[in-house]
Design a protein around this motif. Sequence first.
Motif, mmCIF file in Angstrom:
data_model
loop_
_atom_site.group_PDB
_atom_site.id
_atom_site.type_symbol
_atom_site.label_atom_id
_atom_site.label_comp_id
_atom_site.label_asym_id
_atom_site.label_seq_id
_atom_site.Cartn_x
_atom_site.Cartn_y
_atom_site.Cartn_z
ATOM 1 N N THR A 26 10.205 -7.487 6.407
ATOM 2 C CA THR A 26 9.420 -8.104 5.337
ATOM 3 C C THR A 26 7.947 -8.093 5.722
ATOM 4 O O THR A 26 7.591 -7.893 6.890
ATOM 5 C CB THR A 26 9.884 -9.543 5.084
ATOM 6 O OG1 THR A 26 9.688 -10.313 6.282
ATOM 7 C CG2 THR A 26 11.355 -9.588 4.683
ATOM 8 N N PRO A 27 7.051 -8.326 4.756
ATOM 9 C CA PRO A 27 5.623 -8.356 5.086
ATOM 10 C C PRO A 27 5.284 -9.475 6.079
ATOM 11 O O PRO A 27 5.894 -10.551 6.047
ATOM 12 C CB PRO A 27 4.955 -8.613 3.735
ATOM 13 C CG PRO A 27 5.954 -8.174 2.716
ATOM 14 C CD PRO A 27 7.293 -8.470 3.311
ATOM 15 N N ILE A 75 9.297 -6.049 -0.152
ATOM 16 C CA ILE A 75 8.256 -6.987 -0.559
ATOM 17 C C ILE A 75 8.709 -7.838 -1.745
ATOM 18 O O ILE A 75 9.773 -7.616 -2.325
ATOM 19 C CB ILE A 75 6.954 -6.245 -0.912
ATOM 20 C CG1 ILE A 75 7.142 -5.355 -2.158
ATOM 21 C CG2 ILE A 75 6.482 -5.402 0.271
ATOM 22 C CD1 ILE A 75 5.840 -4.744 -2.676
ATOM 23 N N ASP A 76 7.891 -8.829 -2.093
ATOM 24 C CA ASP A 76 8.037 -9.667 -3.284
ATOM 25 C C ASP A 76 9.368 -10.424 -3.304
ATOM 26 O O ASP A 76 10.265 -10.140 -4.102
ATOM 27 C CB ASP A 76 7.872 -8.835 -4.561
ATOM 28 C CG ASP A 76 6.424 -8.452 -4.802
ATOM 29 O OD1 ASP A 76 5.567 -8.886 -4.021
ATOM 30 O OD2 ASP A 76 6.148 -7.724 -5.766
ATOM 31 N N VAL A 117 2.957 -3.405 3.973
ATOM 32 C CA VAL A 117 4.012 -2.798 4.776
ATOM 33 C C VAL A 117 3.771 -1.290 4.851
ATOM 34 O O VAL A 117 3.111 -0.710 3.996
ATOM 35 C CB VAL A 117 5.413 -3.087 4.173
ATOM 36 C CG1 VAL A 117 5.679 -4.583 4.134
ATOM 37 C CG2 VAL A 117 5.547 -2.485 2.785
ATOM 38 N N HIS A 143 9.738 -2.252 -4.787
ATOM 39 C CA HIS A 143 9.679 -3.293 -3.759
ATOM 40 C C HIS A 143 10.281 -2.847 -2.426
ATOM 41 O O HIS A 143 10.267 -3.617 -1.465
ATOM 42 C CB HIS A 143 10.392 -4.555 -4.258
ATOM 43 C CG HIS A 143 9.667 -5.220 -5.382
ATOM 44 N ND1 HIS A 143 10.241 -6.181 -6.189
ATOM 45 C CD2 HIS A 143 8.397 -5.069 -5.848
ATOM 46 C CE1 HIS A 143 9.372 -6.588 -7.100
ATOM 47 N NE2 HIS A 143 8.253 -5.926 -6.906
ATOM 48 N N GLY A 173 10.251 -1.716 4.911
ATOM 49 C CA GLY A 173 9.703 -2.947 4.360
ATOM 50 C C GLY A 173 10.261 -3.262 2.986
ATOM 51 O O GLY A 173 10.550 -2.355 2.191
#
Length: 245
Positions: free
Chosen positions: A46-47, A168-169, A62, A156, A166
């Motif tokens: 994850t970020p 995200i969100d 990422v 994502h 990665g």
Amino acid sequence: MDEVSVVVAHSERATLRVGDVFLKVDGDPRRLDREVEAMALAPLPTPRVLWRRPNVLAVAAVPGMALGVLGEPSPASPAAWAAVGAAVRQLHEAPLPPWIGPGLDEITAELDAECEWLMGSGVLPPSLIRRNREVAGIALRPWKPAFVHGDMQITHFFVDGDQLVGVIDWSEAAQGDPLLDLAVLTLGHEERLDDLLAGYGADVDVDVIRAWWSVRSLTASRWLLEHGFDPNEPGCEFDVLRACR
């Protein structure tokens, strides 16, 4: 000096990019708190959280490239899709987060309200709406809760070659139906479903995934139209509804 670019913005939240930093601004700071907690709990890359303020979350970009975008063929390899499938299975088997996402009654009520709006708007033929609402009913059944991303759009997920690097969100992460995650990830990319499931590995009811495609497209269309997006672009939500069978 790095320019400021607007990634997405609407009345509830906005995401800005400044160089390799993303700033997420939310009217409800509890959503940001939950996103930070979800990223800490998720067994996926994850970020990196840089800092947190009451209504702002700063995260690092990422690496890699997005798995694809809606409306265009995915450039990622079958092996990359399988790697994503294996990672999603790992998420779905992880310990549940302590909060629950939208339930069956809430989703059904939203679906019926959005179908009513679509029928009155004239943006789609009534027969198409009714057909997709019928198919959508297959998804509206009890499910065993899993740790879900909640908004598992293809944009994502980031890959480097055949490796997932990665995701995200995480603002919609919660306990929910794992097949909805798989459906959102493959929305408009039916041709990559087999690759994803090759990595996911479980016995999956593909009819339920198809039904979630109808649910997702029916419930998202009004929001997209009202916020300057076009669900009638090739390969997007309206095409998904037209392809319903």
